[in-house]
Scaffold this motif. Sequence first.
Motif, PDB file in Angstrom:
ATOM      1  N   HIS A 371       0.184  -9.419  -1.255  1.00 28.49           N
ATOM      2  CA  HIS A 371       0.023  -8.523  -2.399  1.00 28.49           C
ATOM      3  C   HIS A 371      -1.436  -8.231  -2.709  1.00 28.49           C
ATOM      4  CE1 HIS A 371      -0.732 -12.418  -3.961  1.00 28.49           C
ATOM      5  NE2 HIS A 371      -0.738 -12.085  -5.240  1.00 28.49           N
ATOM      6  N   GLY A 372      -2.348  -9.000  -2.146  1.00 26.37           N
ATOM      7  CA  GLY A 372      -3.777  -8.730  -2.344  1.00 26.37           C
ATOM      8  C   GLY A 372      -4.458  -9.627  -3.342  1.00 26.37           C
ATOM      9  N   GLY A 373      -3.846 -10.745  -3.710  1.00 24.46           N
ATOM     10  CA  GLY A 373      -4.532 -11.718  -4.560  1.00 24.46           C
ATOM     11  C   GLY A 373      -5.692 -12.352  -3.806  1.00 24.46           C
ATOM     12  N   LEU A 390       0.321  -5.022   0.240  1.00 25.97           N
ATOM     13  CA  LEU A 390       1.341  -4.417  -0.613  1.00 25.97           C
ATOM     14  C   LEU A 390       0.955  -4.681  -2.059  1.00 25.97           C
ATOM     15  CD1 LEU A 390       4.206  -3.052  -0.199  1.00 25.97           C
ATOM     16  CD2 LEU A 390       5.170  -5.315  -0.643  1.00 25.97           C
ATOM     17  N   PRO A 391      -0.078  -3.978  -2.569  1.00 21.77           N
ATOM     18  CA  PRO A 391      -0.584  -4.295  -3.921  1.00 21.77           C
ATOM     19  C   PRO A 391       0.417  -3.947  -5.007  1.00 21.77           C
ATOM     20  CG  PRO A 391      -1.595  -2.281  -3.081  1.00 21.77           C
ATOM     21  CD  PRO A 391      -0.795  -2.852  -1.952  1.00 21.77           C
ATOM     22  N   ASP A 398      -7.843  -3.049  -5.710  1.00 23.98           N
ATOM     23  CA  ASP A 398      -9.266  -3.055  -5.345  1.00 23.98           C
ATOM     24  C   ASP A 398      -9.547  -4.058  -4.230  1.00 23.98           C
ATOM     25  OD1 ASP A 398     -10.471  -1.181  -7.324  1.00 23.98           O
ATOM     26  OD2 ASP A 398      -9.614  -2.597  -8.729  1.00 23.98           O
ATOM     27  N   ASN A 399      -8.923  -5.220  -4.292  1.00 18.45           N
ATOM     28  CA  ASN A 399      -9.139  -6.224  -3.251  1.00 18.45           C
ATOM     29  C   ASN A 399      -8.768  -5.682  -1.879  1.00 18.45           C
ATOM     30  OD1 ASN A 399      -9.895  -8.040  -5.236  1.00 18.45           O
ATOM     31  ND2 ASN A 399      -7.915  -9.060  -5.318  1.00 18.45           N
ATOM     32  N   LEU A 400      -7.636  -5.011  -1.809  1.00 18.03           N
ATOM     33  CA  LEU A 400      -7.179  -4.507  -0.521  1.00 18.03           C
ATOM     34  C   LEU A 400      -7.988  -3.293  -0.059  1.00 18.03           C
ATOM     35  CD1 LEU A 400      -3.377  -5.102  -1.029  1.00 18.03           C
ATOM     36  CD2 LEU A 400      -4.814  -6.146   0.720  1.00 18.03           C
ATOM     37  N   ARG A 410      -4.376  -3.043   6.645  1.00 15.22           N
ATOM     38  CA  ARG A 410      -3.764  -1.766   6.289  1.00 15.22           C
ATOM     39  C   ARG A 410      -3.088  -1.946   4.946  1.00 15.22           C
ATOM     40  NH1 ARG A 410      -0.590   2.202  10.289  1.00 15.22           N
ATOM     41  NH2 ARG A 410      -0.174   3.050   8.205  1.00 15.22           N
ATOM     42  N   VAL A 411      -2.950  -0.848   4.216  1.00 14.10           N
ATOM     43  CA  VAL A 411      -2.368  -0.915   2.877  1.00 14.10           C
ATOM     44  C   VAL A 411      -1.223   0.086   2.791  1.00 14.10           C
ATOM     45  CG1 VAL A 411      -2.821  -0.754   0.403  1.00 14.10           C
ATOM     46  CG2 VAL A 411      -4.642  -1.505   1.943  1.00 14.10           C
TER      47      VAL A 411
END
Length: 524
Positions: A371-373, A390-391, A398-400, A410-411
């Motif tokens: 999730h981008g933590g 997968l934010p 922003d992290n991803l 990839r996002v």
Amino acid sequence: MPGLRLALIVILMAHGCDGGNVLVVPIDGSHWINMEVILRELHSRGHHLAVLRSLNSWYIPENSSFYTTITVTPPEDQGFNPGLFAFLVQRSFEINKMTPVWHFIEQQKDRAHMLQVFHSITLNFLSKVLEDSDLVGRLKRSHFDLVLTDPVFPTGVILAQYLRLPMVYSVRWINAGEAHREQAPSPPSYVPLHNSLFSDKMNFVQRTKNLLRYVVSILIEEAFIMPVYSELLQRHFPPGADLRSMQHSADIWMMRVDFVFEFPRPSVPNVVYIGGFQCREAKPLPAELEAFMQSSGEHGVVVMSLGSLIADLPKEMTEVISAAFSKLPQKVVWRYLGQRPSNLANNTLLLDWLPQNDLLGHPKTRAFVAHGGTNGLYEAIYHGVPVLGLPLLFDQFDNLIRMKGRGAARVVEASSLNAEDFLEALRDVLENPFYRNNMQRLSRLHRDKPLSPLDTAIFWIEFVIRHKGAAHLRSVGSSLPWYSYHSIDVVVFLLALSVASLWVLVCVCRLLCRCTCRTKRKVE
């Protein structure tokens, strides 16, 4: 390099301090996972730790072998709960489908409302602490050497000021946004704001939007956060006390970032960087999980986890993800707490908890769906595992963006996810060596330090204990009013002086002209 690291560790041990007495005021959830790593290391070096916690705490256990607890019963049955974060995820999906203008407006409205709710909960907890004379007396009699806190909410900040103790932050967020800009110069021309989704290379339109976000962030802080604590400060502190000055008084800001991840930016002496301090070499897996990993053969394993705050996803989304996983030759280990997907394939193992760091460090792991933590991303960087992002909430977008900009991820957009797009993106991360090569390069950069991030954190905590603070490292700039910080008062003064000088010059010229004209008339 191993010899240099060993020498530095020996020097640190030689310059350590006698066991300090530390009051720890943490934040629950994933923030506690970070803080616990530091506390274990401090305990191993002989420090005594007392952790202030709520009776309703999710993650912070009351009984521990390496710290004592001070448990406070909140005035009401209030706090954070999984249902709240499930609602926030659903709301995030709704907002992401809006037009850019309405997206910005609704996002800022929700942000202001949620911050006010969270800070009101913090205020009630703080009031309960400060109005409990027995508890306050116990805190004062404990003779703590410093307060170690995460200032996302200012419980520890205000307590440190009340007890007149030095203060060290383990920090990334504070009040209405990212903490770095509260302490160090952060020009919005190239330092992107929270949720802007910009990199540090912005065009004119992006810089305009970023500046607007900067202004809105300040307004939210002034209008929705600072007033929450004004009455409490009036009751318990001398006249003139304000939260912003208290927040800026921390001796050391241990920023949980690393510049292999974060965009480069200005800094100040009392900001130190400990990004990835929670990472470690992988430990052996439980026998059943190890057997599952080995059963993947040459194809390897995909690990998926959405962190500690999100219990489950909407059913339709889990069905989409499960359908994509079923078409992979890889095995999948998925941390999942919701209802079992109806289309779950035999290659997917669902677990309600997984040893994430140990899985990412396993030689069979090929990709990480996250999730981008920041905790998970730093573990992925440490072990060199490419990411499919997968934010869902908060700083994850922003992290991803940062990881994508580094070529290591990839996002995909969660609010419009479909099985075909998710499968295509996952296969790209698995099969394209571009992502793994870039992530492994980041891993080499992250690891190539004279001192580990965790040892850096411990050094600075013990530094503050030894010297009873680190006031000599604080920049005066953080205490200046904004108009003085940006020299606007000086510019206005110089402009006024220039205008006044010009006016005097014009008046003198006019007077001389009149005198000359009179002289000419007399001569004629």
